[in-house]
Design a protein around this motif. Structure first.
Motif, PDB file in Angstrom:
ATOM      1  N   GLU B 139       0.836  -1.209   0.000  1.00 57.89           N
ATOM      2  CA  GLU B 139       0.000   0.000   0.000  1.00 57.89           C
ATOM      3  C   GLU B 139       0.864   1.250   0.000  1.00 57.89           C
ATOM      4  O   GLU B 139       0.401   2.336  -0.292  1.00 57.89           O
ATOM      5  CB  GLU B 139      -0.915  -0.003   1.232  1.00 57.89           C
ATOM      6  CG  GLU B 139      -2.022  -1.040   1.113  1.00 57.89           C
ATOM      7  CD  GLU B 139      -2.736  -1.262   2.418  1.00 57.89           C
ATOM      8  OE1 GLU B 139      -2.196  -0.884   3.470  1.00 57.89           O
ATOM      9  OE2 GLU B 139      -3.835  -1.836   2.381  1.00 57.89           O
ATOM     10  N   ARG B 170      -4.159  -6.104  -2.949  1.00 51.46           N
ATOM     11  CA  ARG B 170      -3.530  -4.889  -2.424  1.00 51.46           C
ATOM     12  C   ARG B 170      -3.599  -4.840  -0.901  1.00 51.46           C
ATOM     13  O   ARG B 170      -3.210  -3.877  -0.275  1.00 51.46           O
ATOM     14  CB  ARG B 170      -4.188  -3.646  -3.005  1.00 51.46           C
ATOM     15  CG  ARG B 170      -4.078  -3.579  -4.508  1.00 51.46           C
ATOM     16  CD  ARG B 170      -3.908  -2.175  -5.022  1.00 51.46           C
ATOM     17  NE  ARG B 170      -3.621  -2.195  -6.453  1.00 51.46           N
ATOM     18  CZ  ARG B 170      -2.403  -2.248  -6.942  1.00 51.46           C
ATOM     19  NH1 ARG B 170      -1.351  -2.261  -6.145  1.00 51.46           N
ATOM     20  NH2 ARG B 170      -2.205  -2.271  -8.248  1.00 51.46           N
ATOM     21  N   ASP B 171      -4.142  -5.878  -0.291  1.00 50.15           N
ATOM     22  CA  ASP B 171      -4.133  -5.915   1.180  1.00 50.15           C
ATOM     23  C   ASP B 171      -3.746  -7.332   1.626  1.00 50.15           C
ATOM     24  O   ASP B 171      -3.068  -8.032   0.892  1.00 50.15           O
ATOM     25  CB  ASP B 171      -5.495  -5.492   1.743  1.00 50.15           C
ATOM     26  CG  ASP B 171      -6.633  -6.193   1.025  1.00 50.15           C
ATOM     27  OD1 ASP B 171      -6.407  -7.330   0.574  1.00 50.15           O
ATOM     28  OD2 ASP B 171      -7.730  -5.613   0.906  1.00 50.15           O
TER      29      ASP B 171
END
Lengths: 107, 285
Positions: B139, B170-171
């Motif tokens: 991130e 993305r996490d």
């Protein structure tokens, strides 16, 4: 056509031979079976290193992989032996560090 | 039921006894102090290989090299046998078995201590894909940019090579892996024989990324590049905080050696057939 006699391939050959010289127990490379084998393979694939007409650069890639294996195994051992813990100090060593002597040492 | 506290006390007492006897007997102390794990001195002078029908064996002074289970170590092609012989020859004073990855890989595939089949390894590797390092982008802006610059070409290669469309995350949640992806990769993994698949598993566990390992097998990346990509975040942090040789470089050297060793095993098992044909051609000329 990719050939094993291009310059990068010969650089890899030199690197492999240098690693073999550093690691083997025999000093002479002519006595090293792997060095002789690698050279014979290089000679055999002089015109082209394409096996089975599958892909270019196959033998060169293999040589590069083998060089990296030899090189990084040696590097790992070197770093490991340099930084490896040496265990605890003995009683004598500790006494000498602070300027003492053991009871049974001569004065 | 055994009381765990009792065992703890017993262990504590036995350690006490060892310590007391050490003070009394300095020579025992030295022996115990210097021995961290069992090491073997080099007991052979030279290493060589012998051909046994279609297989190759490694000899240490005319004694055949054996696996931990007592079977004779045989490999089905000459270069790999030679590489193993060189690996043993490189052990000058002591035999450092933890660094001999080629021998270890051949031992594991012959002895198969986990009693695994090719299908077991394949299903393990398929489950690994969702947690592939390359699928987790940071991130943080700067690191994300670096990851996109370095990782995206490899991901594009992967999608093109297998005709897939793999999403990234993305996490912390792993991205979805479609059944089609699993089917395609299962077919690909099962096309390798057991020693190669075992080596593939070893390399993937070192890199923590099936995609990078497949890129190496397809000669898209050399092991050194693949290791750099696998350690991208570490390298990014090193730029900011400094490099420590006994952590970062040691780790890099070990990972590269592991990946290169597994690649050598995979390559040699996949080119066995062409090698057999060529030796026949040699005899006729």
């Amino acid at each position: 056509m990719a050939s094993i006699t291009t310059k990068p391939a010969l650089v890899t050959l030199r690197q492999v031979l240098s690693e073999l010289r550093k690691q083997g127990s025999t000093k002479k490379l002519t006595e090293n079976q792997m060095a002789r084998y690698v050279l014979s393979q290089y000679r055999k694939h002089q015109t082209t290193d394409q096996q089975l007409c599958k892909a270019a650069d196959e033998m060169h890639y293999k040589a590069k992989t083998y060089f990296e294996y030899l090189h990084f195994t040696r590097k790992y051992k070197e770093i490991n032996s340099e930084f490896k813990g040496k265990g605890e100090r003995s009683v004598e060593e500790t006494a000498r560090m602070v300027g003492f002597k053991l009871p049974h040492d001569p004065k | 039921m055994v009381n765990p506290i009792n065992i703890g006390l017993k262990m504590f007492r036995s350690i006490n006894i060892i310590q007391k006897s050490n003070i009394l007997n300095q020579s025992i102390n030295n022996v115990v102090k210097n021995r961290y794990y069992a090491t073997h001195k080099r007991f052979f002078r030279r290493t060589d290989i012998v051909q046994n029908e279609k297989n190759w064996e490694v000899t240490l002074d005319h004694r055949r090299l054996k696996t931990p289970n007592g079977r004779v170590l045989t490999v089905n092609n000459e270069p790999l046998a030679r590489a193993i012989a060189i690996e043993w020859d490189a052990q000058i004073e002591h035999i450092a078995q933890p660094t001999m990855h080629l021998t270890a890989l051949c031992n594991t595939s012959l002895d198969n201590p986990g009693k695994l089949s090719s299908h077991d390894i394949t299903s393990y590797l398929l489950d690994f894909i969702a947690t592939d390092t390359l699928l987790f982008h940071s991130e943080e802006e700067e690191l994300k940019e670096l990851q996109e610059q370095k990782w995206v070409p490899v991901l594009e290669w992967f999608n093109k090579r297998f005709g897939l469309k793999q999403e990234i995350s993305r996490d912390l949640m792993p991205p979805p892996v479609s059944t089609e992806t699993r089917a395609v990769l299962a077919r690909h993994f099962l096309s390798y024989d057991f020693p190669a698949l075992n080596a593939m598993c070893f390399g993937i566990e070192a890199l923590k990324s099936p995609i990078l390992m497949l890129a190496c097998v397809d000669r898209f990346l050399v092991p050194q590049e693949a290791v750099l990509l696998a350690r991208l975040e570490e390298e990014y942090q090193v730029l900011r905080w400094g490099r420590v040789p006994w952590a970062h470089e040691l780790n890099q050297a070990e990972m590269t050696a592991r990946v290169a060793a597994s690649l050598l095993v995979i390559q040699s098992s996949s080119e066995r057939h062409s090698a057999a044909k060529k030796s026949q051609g040699d005899q006729s000329t």
